[in-house]
Design a protein around this motif. Structure first.
Motif, PDB file in Angstrom:
ATOM      1  N   ILE A 123       7.252 -14.956  -2.478  1.00 12.37           N
ATOM      2  CA  ILE A 123       7.182 -15.759  -1.123  1.00 12.37           C
ATOM      3  C   ILE A 123       6.745 -14.972  -0.050  1.00 12.37           C
ATOM      4  O   ILE A 123       6.128 -15.430   0.988  1.00 12.37           O
ATOM      5  CB  ILE A 123       8.481 -16.569  -1.062  1.00 12.37           C
ATOM      6  N   LEU A 124       7.526 -13.859   0.037  1.00 11.63           N
ATOM      7  CA  LEU A 124       7.196 -12.626   1.131  1.00 11.63           C
ATOM      8  C   LEU A 124       5.935 -12.446   1.206  1.00 11.63           C
ATOM      9  O   LEU A 124       5.391 -12.155   2.359  1.00 11.63           O
ATOM     10  CB  LEU A 124       8.322 -11.686   0.967  1.00 11.63           C
ATOM     11  N   ILE A 125       5.478 -11.818  -0.193  1.00 15.16           N
ATOM     12  CA  ILE A 125       3.942 -11.684  -0.033  1.00 15.16           C
ATOM     13  C   ILE A 125       3.016 -12.581   0.364  1.00 15.16           C
ATOM     14  O   ILE A 125       2.018 -12.592   1.253  1.00 15.16           O
ATOM     15  CB  ILE A 125       3.543 -11.171  -1.508  1.00 15.16           C
ATOM     16  N   ARG A 126       3.268 -13.955   0.298  1.00 14.36           N
ATOM     17  CA  ARG A 126       2.257 -15.008   0.606  1.00 14.36           C
ATOM     18  C   ARG A 126       2.362 -15.192   2.011  1.00 14.36           C
ATOM     19  O   ARG A 126       1.538 -15.629   2.864  1.00 14.36           O
ATOM     20  CB  ARG A 126       2.768 -16.223  -0.195  1.00 14.36           C
ATOM     21  N   LEU A 127       3.779 -15.096   2.583  1.00 15.59           N
ATOM     22  CA  LEU A 127       3.951 -15.086   4.046  1.00 15.59           C
ATOM     23  C   LEU A 127       3.468 -13.965   4.828  1.00 15.59           C
ATOM     24  O   LEU A 127       3.586 -13.680   6.119  1.00 15.59           O
ATOM     25  CB  LEU A 127       5.303 -15.328   4.435  1.00 15.59           C
ATOM     26  N   GLN A 128       3.080 -12.976   4.081  1.00 14.43           N
ATOM     27  CA  GLN A 128       2.344 -11.504   4.554  1.00 14.43           C
ATOM     28  C   GLN A 128       3.702 -10.999   5.664  1.00 14.43           C
ATOM     29  O   GLN A 128       3.435 -10.699   6.735  1.00 14.43           O
ATOM     30  CB  GLN A 128       1.193 -11.664   5.577  1.00 14.43           C
ATOM     31  N   ALA A 129       4.962 -10.798   4.784  1.00 11.74           N
ATOM     32  CA  ALA A 129       5.937 -10.431   5.727  1.00 11.74           C
ATOM     33  C   ALA A 129       5.685  -8.902   5.824  1.00 11.74           C
ATOM     34  O   ALA A 129       5.196  -8.109   5.241  1.00 11.74           O
ATOM     35  CB  ALA A 129       6.998 -10.642   4.940  1.00 11.74           C
ATOM     36  N   THR A 130       6.763  -8.273   6.662  1.00 10.96           N
ATOM     37  CA  THR A 130       6.841  -6.893   6.807  1.00 10.96           C
ATOM     38  C   THR A 130       7.702  -6.209   5.937  1.00 10.96           C
ATOM     39  O   THR A 130       8.267  -6.955   5.060  1.00 10.96           O
ATOM     40  CB  THR A 130       7.369  -6.478   8.255  1.00 10.96           C
ATOM     41  N   VAL A 131       7.596  -4.829   5.700  1.00 10.43           N
ATOM     42  CA  VAL A 131       8.500  -4.176   4.705  1.00 10.43           C
ATOM     43  C   VAL A 131      10.044  -4.537   4.983  1.00 10.43           C
ATOM     44  O   VAL A 131      10.637  -4.472   3.747  1.00 10.43           O
ATOM     45  CB  VAL A 131       8.098  -2.642   4.818  1.00 10.43           C
ATOM     46  N   ILE A 132      10.458  -4.531   6.039  1.00 11.78           N
ATOM     47  CA  ILE A 132      11.813  -4.909   6.113  1.00 11.78           C
ATOM     48  C   ILE A 132      12.244  -6.123   5.527  1.00 11.78           C
ATOM     49  O   ILE A 132      13.224  -6.147   5.016  1.00 11.78           O
ATOM     50  CB  ILE A 132      12.136  -5.035   7.725  1.00 11.78           C
ATOM     51  N   ALA A 133      11.402  -7.183   5.209  1.00 10.52           N
ATOM     52  CA  ALA A 133      11.767  -8.556   4.850  1.00 10.52           C
ATOM     53  C   ALA A 133      12.059  -8.082   3.386  1.00 10.52           C
ATOM     54  O   ALA A 133      12.802  -8.737   2.729  1.00 10.52           O
ATOM     55  CB  ALA A 133      10.618  -9.398   4.735  1.00 10.52           C
ATOM     56  N   PHE A 134      11.362  -7.060   2.454  1.00 10.32           N
ATOM     57  CA  PHE A 134      11.552  -6.926   1.097  1.00 10.32           C
ATOM     58  C   PHE A 134      13.134  -6.265   0.834  1.00 10.32           C
ATOM     59  O   PHE A 134      13.616  -6.271  -0.044  1.00 10.32           O
ATOM     60  CB  PHE A 134      10.495  -6.090   0.625  1.00 10.32           C
ATOM     61  N   ALA A 135      13.455  -5.475   1.928  1.00 11.65           N
ATOM     62  CA  ALA A 135      14.722  -4.857   1.848  1.00 11.65           C
ATOM     63  C   ALA A 135      15.906  -6.084   2.091  1.00 11.65           C
ATOM     64  O   ALA A 135      16.758  -5.791   1.308  1.00 11.65           O
ATOM     65  CB  ALA A 135      14.748  -3.823   3.068  1.00 11.65           C
ATOM     66  N   TRP A 136      15.612  -7.136   2.880  1.00  7.32           N
ATOM     67  CA  TRP A 136      16.525  -8.061   2.934  1.00  7.32           C
ATOM     68  C   TRP A 136      16.583  -8.782   1.696  1.00  7.32           C
ATOM     69  O   TRP A 136      17.722  -9.360   1.155  1.00  7.32           O
ATOM     70  CB  TRP A 136      16.058  -9.111   3.979  1.00  7.32           C
TER      71      TRP A 136
ATOM     72  N   GLN B 247       0.640  -1.182  -0.136  1.00  9.31           N
ATOM     73  CA  GLN B 247      -0.008  -0.165   0.013  1.00  9.31           C
ATOM     74  C   GLN B 247       0.705   1.207   0.074  1.00  9.31           C
ATOM     75  O   GLN B 247       2.055   1.121   0.322  1.00  9.31           O
ATOM     76  CB  GLN B 247      -1.104   0.049   1.307  1.00  9.31           C
ATOM     77  N   PRO B 248       0.301   2.601  -0.365  1.00  9.65           N
ATOM     78  CA  PRO B 248       1.071   3.746  -0.502  1.00  9.65           C
ATOM     79  C   PRO B 248       2.034   3.877   0.488  1.00  9.65           C
ATOM     80  O   PRO B 248       3.254   4.317   0.259  1.00  9.65           O
ATOM     81  CB  PRO B 248       0.075   4.703  -0.902  1.00  9.65           C
ATOM     82  N   GLN B 249       1.606   3.974   1.718  1.00  8.27           N
ATOM     83  CA  GLN B 249       2.613   4.471   2.796  1.00  8.27           C
ATOM     84  C   GLN B 249       3.781   3.593   3.018  1.00  8.27           C
ATOM     85  O   GLN B 249       4.905   4.141   3.069  1.00  8.27           O
ATOM     86  CB  GLN B 249       1.738   4.535   4.241  1.00  8.27           C
ATOM     87  N   ASP B 250       3.667   2.373   3.074  1.00 13.44           N
ATOM     88  CA  ASP B 250       4.939   1.311   3.343  1.00 13.44           C
ATOM     89  C   ASP B 250       5.428   1.454   2.070  1.00 13.44           C
ATOM     90  O   ASP B 250       6.854   1.371   1.985  1.00 13.44           O
ATOM     91  CB  ASP B 250       4.378   0.156   3.752  1.00 13.44           C
ATOM     92  N   TYR B 251       4.834   1.516   1.075  1.00 11.77           N
ATOM     93  CA  TYR B 251       5.738   1.421  -0.314  1.00 11.77           C
ATOM     94  C   TYR B 251       6.532   2.834  -0.533  1.00 11.77           C
ATOM     95  O   TYR B 251       7.673   2.462  -0.941  1.00 11.77           O
ATOM     96  CB  TYR B 251       4.752   1.220  -1.417  1.00 11.77           C
ATOM     97  N   GLY B 252       5.919   3.492   0.069  1.00 13.31           N
ATOM     98  CA  GLY B 252       6.743   5.085   0.107  1.00 13.31           C
ATOM     99  C   GLY B 252       7.873   5.031   0.887  1.00 13.31           C
ATOM    100  O   GLY B 252       8.916   5.761   0.649  1.00 13.31           O
ATOM    101  N   LEU B 253       7.810   4.096   2.247  1.00 13.00           N
ATOM    102  CA  LEU B 253       8.854   4.036   3.210  1.00 13.00           C
ATOM    103  C   LEU B 253       9.889   3.442   2.582  1.00 13.00           C
ATOM    104  O   LEU B 253      10.938   3.568   2.584  1.00 13.00           O
ATOM    105  CB  LEU B 253       8.139   3.522   4.335  1.00 13.00           C
ATOM    106  N   LEU B 254       9.675   2.250   1.725  1.00 11.63           N
ATOM    107  CA  LEU B 254      10.522   1.497   1.098  1.00 11.63           C
ATOM    108  C   LEU B 254      11.449   2.249  -0.001  1.00 11.63           C
ATOM    109  O   LEU B 254      12.468   2.036  -0.197  1.00 11.63           O
ATOM    110  CB  LEU B 254      10.074   0.286   0.550  1.00 11.63           C
ATOM    111  N   THR B 255      10.423   2.925  -0.798  1.00 12.00           N
ATOM    112  CA  THR B 255      11.148   4.032  -1.624  1.00 12.00           C
ATOM    113  C   THR B 255      11.809   4.930  -1.271  1.00 12.00           C
ATOM    114  O   THR B 255      12.990   5.093  -1.843  1.00 12.00           O
ATOM    115  CB  THR B 255       9.883   4.308  -2.454  1.00 12.00           C
TER     116      THR B 255
END
Length: 446
Positions: free
Chosen positions: A174-187, A49-57
């Motif tokens: 896999i991270l999406i299916r596991l409903q991971a947090t935003v930090i997992a996408f950075a890893w 969603q926009p807020q977490d996606y914006g944070l990762l960006t």
């Protein structure tokens, strides 16, 4: 149809056929990565969603601010030097690798230190920046890519990049299916950087080379840095005038939602940025040798290069601008509807990317890289000033307007201020006559 294409190909010079073949490999590579990355990237954006996606960006763009330190402006110089002196490749590559490894470590230290000062109470943001910055250390292995570019051999590095991209895509799914947090996408992004480095090493060895033959030379390091320091500063300045808008959106506004909308628009408009880059990678070594062999043909071919950039720009900007509401809704959904008007305007700024890459090639061949620094510093100061005025009042649309105004000044108008760049300005203006541009390009196959 195939017979006609084969006949046309046979009429081309061997050098041009080599460029087309190399470009085809790079094109196929980017199409695969873009297709895979776009599908999975959209899935990630929808999930976060926009807020977490914006944070990762924000974390990604903040680290990219120091990308010039990681790369040290060595790419063009190393490619040129290896093309001119193949016998000295081990010293050149070994020295460039060591310098870029040091640059990656410096990037990690600087970004973590700075974000801790700017956002001392935002632990998640600091972790995201630290993880993303660690990935820049592995960028030192891109030195191998410089060698492949210098030889106009793309297929080996294409395989390595595609494997890394495929694994990275699977990780994010896999991270999406596991409903991971935003930090997992950075890893996951850090893992991709490591895989790309490993893939390049394997590709280099498969081609019959050995990294253990590389050697570092202080004398060579000083020579490289002496020539590249304007590119380091200009690279930082280029980032500031092209990407600081995203950092400022994340810093000047109370939350990262606007940045989420804006980053989607930027990502969609930059989908075709790979086209000017792969053309550059294929033609640059040829321009370097053509200048010495036939100066008149060299200038004629450079005009055709700018013609190509102009036609690519208009071919992308018109349909994307018109169809932006449908593109955003279909790909990202209603939660990103605010990205559509931003995209319809921002996509026109791609002339800055197309003509900017072509001008960089001209400056490198002509030995006028110091102008990159002058232009970039002016652009950086201009963009920061306009963004500071427009973002608080207009948010993402203000950042979009700032980008367009900055590119118009730096990429087009300033060429006519510097006497030695007026030829570039004239080439750009001539290329905007799309009928004549197309006519000149058709002569290549007649």
């Amino acid at each position: 149809m195939l017979d006609k294409l084969a006949a046309i190909t046979q009429r081309l010079s061997p050098g041009l056929r080599q460029i087309i073949g190399n470009t085809s490999w790079l094109f196929a590579d980017k199409i695969f990565q873009l297709g895979l990355g776009l599908v999975v990237g959209i899935w990630v954006a929808r999930y976060l969603q926009p807020q977490d996606y914006g944070l990762l960006t924000y974390a990604l763009t903040f680290v990219s601010l120091f990308g010039a330190i990681t790369r040290l402006g060595l790419g063009t110089i190393v490619i040129r030097d290896i093309a001119r002196d193949p016998a000295g490749k081990d010293e050149t590559l070994g020295t460039a690798f060591t310098l870029q490894l040091i640059g990656g470590v410096l990037t990690l230290v600087l970004t973590v230190s700075l974000v801790s000062l700017l956002k001392p109470n935002e632990l998640l943001t600091r972790w995201l920046v630290g993880i993303v910055a660690t990935g820049t250390i592995f960028n030192a292995f891109r030195t191998i890519d410089y060698w492949f570019q210098s030889q106009i051999l793309a297929k080996y590095i294409v395989v390595a990049n595609n494997l890394a991209s495929a694994i990275y895509a699977v990780l994010r799914i896999i991270l999406i299916r596991l409903q991971a947090t935003v930090i997992a996408f950075a890893w996951a992004g850090l893992a991709e950087s490591a895989l790309r480095g490993l893939g390049m090493v394997i590709a280099y060895h498969v081609h019959g080379n050995q990294m253990r033959r590389w050697r570092f030379s202080f004398h060579r390091a000083k020579a490289l840095l002496r020539e590249s320091w304007p590119l380091i500063l200009s690279g930082l300045a280029v980032y500031v005038y092209s990407k600081i808008d995203q950092v400022m959106l994340g810093s000047l506004l109370s939350d990262t939602t606007q940045l989420g909308y804006y980053s989607v628009a930027v990502k969609l408009s930059e989908i075709f940025d790979f086209l000017p880059m792969i053309i550059y990678q294929s033609v640059f070594p040829k321009f370097s040798s053509l200048k010495e062999q036939d100066p008149d043909e060299y200038l004629s071919k450079f005009q055709m290069y700018f013609d190509t950039m102009a036609l690519l720009w208009i071919a992308v900007a018109v349909p994307v601008s018109i169809l932006s509401p449908y593109i955003v809704n279909i790909l990202y959904g209603k939660s990103y509807a605010a990205s559509a008007p931003i995209l319809s305007i921002y996509v026109w700024a791609q002339f800055g990317s197309n003509f900017g890459v072509a001008r960089s090639a001209y400056l490198a061949v002509e030995g006028k890289l110091h102008y990159s620094l002058y232009l970039s510093v002016i652009g950086a100061l201009t963009n920061v000033a306009i963004n500071a005025i427009l973002i608080p009042r207009f948010g993402a649309l203000g950042a979009t307007a700032a980008t367009l105004m900055t590119y118009l000044l730096v990429i087009v108008l300033l060429n006519f201020y510097f006497r030695e760049l007026r030829l570039v300005g004239k080439m750009i203006i001539r290329s905007l006559n799309f009928y004549k541009s197309a006519s000149r390009l058709l002569k290549l196959v007649q």
